[in-house]
Design a protein around this motif. Structure first.
Motif, PDB file in Angstrom:
ATOM      1  N   ARG A   1      -2.667   3.461  -6.859  1.00 23.76           N
ATOM      2  CA  ARG A   1      -2.643   4.525  -5.849  1.00 23.76           C
ATOM      3  C   ARG A   1      -2.632   3.962  -4.439  1.00 23.76           C
ATOM      4  NH1 ARG A   1      -6.991   8.787  -6.854  1.00 23.76           N
ATOM      5  NH2 ARG A   1      -6.234   9.447  -4.829  1.00 23.76           N
ATOM      6  N   ARG A   2      -3.504   2.987  -4.178  1.00 24.70           N
ATOM      7  CA  ARG A   2      -3.543   2.355  -2.853  1.00 24.70           C
ATOM      8  C   ARG A   2      -4.012   0.913  -3.003  1.00 24.70           C
ATOM      9  NH1 ARG A   2      -7.357   5.027   0.857  1.00 24.70           N
ATOM     10  NH2 ARG A   2      -8.294   3.073   1.422  1.00 24.70           N
ATOM     11  N   GLU A  56       0.816  -1.213   0.000  1.00 21.89           N
ATOM     12  CA  GLU A  56       0.000   0.000   0.000  1.00 21.89           C
ATOM     13  C   GLU A  56       0.852   1.267   0.000  1.00 21.89           C
ATOM     14  OE1 GLU A  56      -4.224   0.140   2.097  1.00 21.89           O
ATOM     15  OE2 GLU A  56      -2.587   0.522   3.495  1.00 21.89           O
ATOM     16  N   ALA A  82      -7.603  -4.693  -6.004  1.00 22.88           N
ATOM     17  CA  ALA A  82      -8.536  -3.645  -5.589  1.00 22.88           C
ATOM     18  C   ALA A  82      -7.707  -2.413  -5.262  1.00 22.88           C
ATOM     19  CB  ALA A  82      -9.337  -4.098  -4.371  1.00 22.88           C
ATOM     20  N   ASP A  83      -7.914  -1.342  -6.017  1.00 22.41           N
ATOM     21  CA  ASP A  83      -7.189  -0.090  -5.785  1.00 22.41           C
ATOM     22  C   ASP A  83      -8.121   0.854  -5.040  1.00 22.41           C
ATOM     23  OD1 ASP A  83      -5.797   2.310  -5.859  1.00 22.41           O
ATOM     24  OD2 ASP A  83      -4.994   1.952  -7.859  1.00 22.41           O
ATOM     25  N   ALA A  84      -7.935   0.910  -3.717  1.00 30.77           N
ATOM     26  CA  ALA A  84      -8.805   1.733  -2.873  1.00 30.77           C
ATOM     27  C   ALA A  84      -8.598   3.224  -3.132  1.00 30.77           C
ATOM     28  CB  ALA A  84      -8.552   1.416  -1.394  1.00 30.77           C
ATOM     29  N   GLY A  85      -7.471   3.600  -3.689  1.00 36.24           N
ATOM     30  CA  GLY A  85      -7.205   5.000  -3.991  1.00 36.24           C
ATOM     31  C   GLY A  85      -7.962   5.500  -5.201  1.00 36.24           C
ATOM     32  N   GLU A  86      -8.375   4.588  -6.074  1.00 36.06           N
ATOM     33  CA  GLU A  86      -9.121   4.966  -7.274  1.00 36.06           C
ATOM     34  C   GLU A  86     -10.501   4.319  -7.328  1.00 36.06           C
ATOM     35  OE1 GLU A  86      -6.965   4.766 -10.944  1.00 36.06           O
ATOM     36  OE2 GLU A  86      -5.191   5.694 -10.061  1.00 36.06           O
ATOM     37  N   ASN A  87     -10.871   3.627  -6.240  1.00 37.30           N
ATOM     38  CA  ASN A  87     -12.190   2.993  -6.139  1.00 37.30           C
ATOM     39  C   ASN A  87     -12.503   2.096  -7.332  1.00 37.30           C
ATOM     40  OD1 ASN A  87     -12.890   4.189  -3.624  1.00 37.30           O
ATOM     41  ND2 ASN A  87     -13.222   6.111  -4.734  1.00 37.30           N
ATOM     42  N   CYS A  88     -11.563   1.208  -7.642  1.00 30.43           N
ATOM     43  CA  CYS A  88     -11.764   0.304  -8.772  1.00 30.43           C
ATOM     44  C   CYS A  88     -10.968  -0.974  -8.569  1.00 30.43           C
ATOM     45  CB  CYS A  88     -11.340   0.981 -10.079  1.00 30.43           C
ATOM     46  SG  CYS A  88      -9.573   1.338 -10.167  1.00 30.43           S
ATOM     47  N   LYS A 137      -8.340  -3.357 -10.703  1.00 23.05           N
ATOM     48  CA  LYS A 137      -7.481  -3.372 -11.883  1.00 23.05           C
ATOM     49  C   LYS A 137      -7.075  -4.812 -12.161  1.00 23.05           C
ATOM     50  CE  LYS A 137      -6.086   1.319 -11.155  1.00 23.05           C
ATOM     51  NZ  LYS A 137      -5.021   2.280 -10.855  1.00 23.05           N
TER      52      LYS A 137
END
Length: 123
Positions: free
Chosen positions: A90-91, A67, A106-112, A114
């Motif tokens: 991002r996160r 992270e 799961a990229d919590a910084g971009e809410n998606c 990948k």
């Protein structure tokens, strides 16, 4: 399993054991009888920032999302760690591997979520 330092994410391992990321900067690998097999930091000499999601792929390699460093590293049973993703996160948080060589992050910084395709070839 006692004495973990802020357990965060976990994944089953092919041998019946499991892998746990710890908030304090390490990833622990346990056997099916819940005995500590190794720490990835110690085994590979790898410095984590803040390990988050973990998963184990079809070859038995352990994948770890970091992270803080915004990366995903693959830790093969034998050999050196390989950075699979070094940009575009991002996160990174939770992860999963498919049997077809796909990595879901799961990229919590971009809410998606990948999706990456990877293949690690033996030397």
């Amino acid at each position: 399993v006692p004495d973990l330092q802020g357990p965060r994410y976990l994944s089953p391992a092919p041998n019946g054991g499991f892998v746990v990321s710890e908030e304090c900067g390490d990833v622990q690998v346990f056997t099916s009888s819940r005995k500590l097999l190794c720490s990835l930091s110690s085994k590979y000499g790898h410095q984590f920032g803040n390990p988050a999601g973990v998963c184990v792929d079809r070859d038995g390699s352990i994948l770890v999302a970091d992270e803080q460093l915004h990366t995903v590293h693959l830790f093969p049973e034998h050999g050196d760690p390989i950075c699979l993703v070094s940009t575009g996160l991002r996160r990174p948080a939770g992860m999963a591997c498919s049997s077809f060589g796909h990595l879901f992050v799961a990229d919590a910084g971009e809410n998606c979520v990948k999706v990456f395709k990877y293949c690690v070839r033996p030397r």
